[in-house]
Design an enzyme around this catalytic site. Sequence first.
Site, PDB file in Angstrom:
ATOM      1  N   HIS A 146      -5.826  -0.075  18.468  1.00 28.05           N
ATOM      2  CA  HIS A 146      -5.637   0.238  17.040  1.00 28.05           C
ATOM      3  C   HIS A 146      -5.823   1.751  16.846  1.00 28.05           C
ATOM      4  O   HIS A 146      -6.792   2.215  16.254  1.00 28.05           O
ATOM      5  CB  HIS A 146      -6.652  -0.553  16.204  1.00 28.05           C
ATOM      6  CG  HIS A 146      -6.300  -0.672  14.746  1.00 28.05           C
ATOM      7  ND1 HIS A 146      -5.144  -0.152  14.197  1.00 28.05           N
ATOM      8  CD2 HIS A 146      -6.968  -1.264  13.715  1.00 28.05           C
ATOM      9  CE1 HIS A 146      -5.119  -0.425  12.903  1.00 28.05           C
ATOM     10  NE2 HIS A 146      -6.217  -1.089  12.585  1.00 28.05           N
ATOM     11  N   ASP A 237     -17.138  -4.389  14.322  1.00 26.43           N
ATOM     12  CA  ASP A 237     -15.850  -4.993  13.932  1.00 26.43           C
ATOM     13  C   ASP A 237     -16.081  -6.509  13.896  1.00 26.43           C
ATOM     14  O   ASP A 237     -17.104  -7.007  14.395  1.00 26.43           O
ATOM     15  CB  ASP A 237     -14.784  -4.610  14.984  1.00 26.43           C
ATOM     16  CG  ASP A 237     -13.397  -5.171  14.692  1.00 26.43           C
ATOM     17  OD1 ASP A 237     -13.148  -5.625  13.554  1.00 26.43           O
ATOM     18  OD2 ASP A 237     -12.552  -5.165  15.620  1.00 26.43           O
ATOM     19  N   CYS A 276     -14.411  -1.127  10.577  1.00 29.46           N
ATOM     20  CA  CYS A 276     -12.996  -0.889  10.299  1.00 29.46           C
ATOM     21  C   CYS A 276     -12.503  -1.710   9.115  1.00 29.46           C
ATOM     22  O   CYS A 276     -11.490  -1.365   8.524  1.00 29.46           O
ATOM     23  CB  CYS A 276     -12.173  -1.195  11.543  1.00 29.46           C
ATOM     24  SG  CYS A 276     -12.428  -2.867  12.166  1.00 29.46           S
ATOM     25  N   ARG A 304      -7.863   6.278   6.403  1.00 31.05           N
ATOM     26  CA  ARG A 304      -6.637   5.750   7.000  1.00 31.05           C
ATOM     27  C   ARG A 304      -5.429   6.443   6.379  1.00 31.05           C
ATOM     28  O   ARG A 304      -4.476   6.823   7.062  1.00 31.05           O
ATOM     29  CB  ARG A 304      -6.528   4.221   6.781  1.00 31.05           C
ATOM     30  CG  ARG A 304      -7.595   3.388   7.490  1.00 31.05           C
ATOM     31  CD  ARG A 304      -7.403   3.383   8.992  1.00 31.05           C
ATOM     32  NE  ARG A 304      -6.080   2.931   9.378  1.00 31.05           N
ATOM     33  CZ  ARG A 304      -5.723   1.659   9.516  1.00 31.05           C
ATOM     34  NH1 ARG A 304      -6.603   0.701   9.332  1.00 31.05           N
ATOM     35  NH2 ARG A 304      -4.502   1.328   9.891  1.00 31.05           N
TER      36      ARG A 304
HETATM   37  N1   CP Z   1      -8.741  -1.947   9.463  1.00 34.91           N
HETATM   38  C1   CP Z   1      -7.523  -2.466   9.280  1.00 34.91           C
HETATM   39  O1   CP Z   1      -6.603  -2.246  10.070  1.00 34.91           O
HETATM   40  O2   CP Z   1      -7.408  -3.206   8.160  1.00 34.91           O
HETATM   41  P1   CP Z   1      -6.170  -4.133   7.768  1.00 34.91           P
HETATM   42  O3   CP Z   1      -6.175  -5.311   8.693  1.00 34.91           O
HETATM   43  O4   CP Z   1      -6.452  -4.519   6.337  1.00 34.91           O
HETATM   44  O5   CP Z   1      -4.905  -3.350   7.896  1.00 34.91           O
HETATM   45  N1  NVA Z   2     -10.388  -6.752  15.673  1.00 38.74           N
HETATM   46  C1  NVA Z   2      -9.820  -7.018  14.375  1.00 38.74           C
HETATM   47  C2  NVA Z   2      -9.461  -5.742  13.690  1.00 38.74           C
HETATM   48  C3  NVA Z   2      -8.902  -5.877  12.305  1.00 38.74           C
HETATM   49  C4  NVA Z   2      -8.492  -4.583  11.704  1.00 38.74           C
HETATM   50  C5  NVA Z   2      -8.615  -7.900  14.526  1.00 38.74           C
HETATM   51  O1  NVA Z   2      -7.853  -7.705  15.477  1.00 38.74           O
HETATM   52  O2  NVA Z   2      -8.436  -8.807  13.715  1.00 38.74           O
END
Ligand code: CP
Ligand code: NVA
Length: 319
Positions: A146, A237, A276, A304
Amino acid sequence: MTERAIQTMPNSTDESPPDSLLDVDDLSDDDLAAVLSTAADMKVARKRGESYVSLPDRSLAMLFEKPSTRTRVSFEVGMTQLGGHAVFLGPDATHLDHGEPVADTARVLSRYVDAVMARVFDHGALEAMADHATVPVVNGLSDDAHPCQTLADLLTIYEAFDGFEDVSVAWVGDGNNVAQSFAVGSAMAGLDLTMATPEGYGPDDEVLARAADRGDAPEVVHDPEAAVEGADVVYTDVWVSMGEETEREEKLGDFEGFQVNGDLLAAAPDAAVMHCLPAHRGEEITGDVLESDSAIVWEQAENRLHAQKALLAYLLGAT
Ligand code: CP
Ligand code: NVA
């Protein structure tokens, strides 16, 4: 990347921007410094009500296989603020989900838009897209990485500590996508990162090797208190990522003891807390910690927008 570098980097470098951003180490250290520097400038400009750069007539396709709040809205609003346009293609919205190959989708979208941002399960789908697209492809989260989150995370830490030097970060929880990009980005920025994950949930060896290639790889431990002791930042997370819903009960058991709560933070009482988002209160973090003054998660979420605007401007060659 040195602290001085980010403060003095011009908003562009002599290097060509990377073709795509599948993970944060597709950027050179100079690219990263330039993007963060531009993001900080764009943030200031936005607060003053000024436009910073513009991408008139530029379009971004946003493909989503998974849900999103922050990624979707920050990219879409970011393109609007830059004078461009974003096209939201949600799950089931395109022929991708009905048999059209990724390669064909990438080639066709490249004829219409100037960049593609995609949130996918399989990281390999992004690689295939980047292989066949003739415009930049940006990873909006895959099961493995990410990078856009990492750009915002680094901007947030830089702002909170006035640099990266001597900043220690404890990651507590799952070592998957967000953690993996953060590990690589931390190495590039020179952060001192320790990651506490349950056994079997650490970052991939290949990711640790890439981190080591760009700086110091994180130390990976399995004791959250040892990781958090004296840390400047504690970052977590969710325990059950999107697509892992069937593993929920097993993961909740495996992650017992890894919650970011008041007891854990007693080992680092002044730490800034990052997440996040979305947060699952009562699982990876308690509500009181998330709502406390220690949490810098809302600034992190806002960043972001600024980080991605800078990234888009950089990838698309705006001046
Ligand atoms: N942190 C993040 O990517 O959030 P979303 O899943 O809401 O895009
Ligand atoms: N690890 C989480 C991050 C969300 C932004 C997922 O993949 O769902």
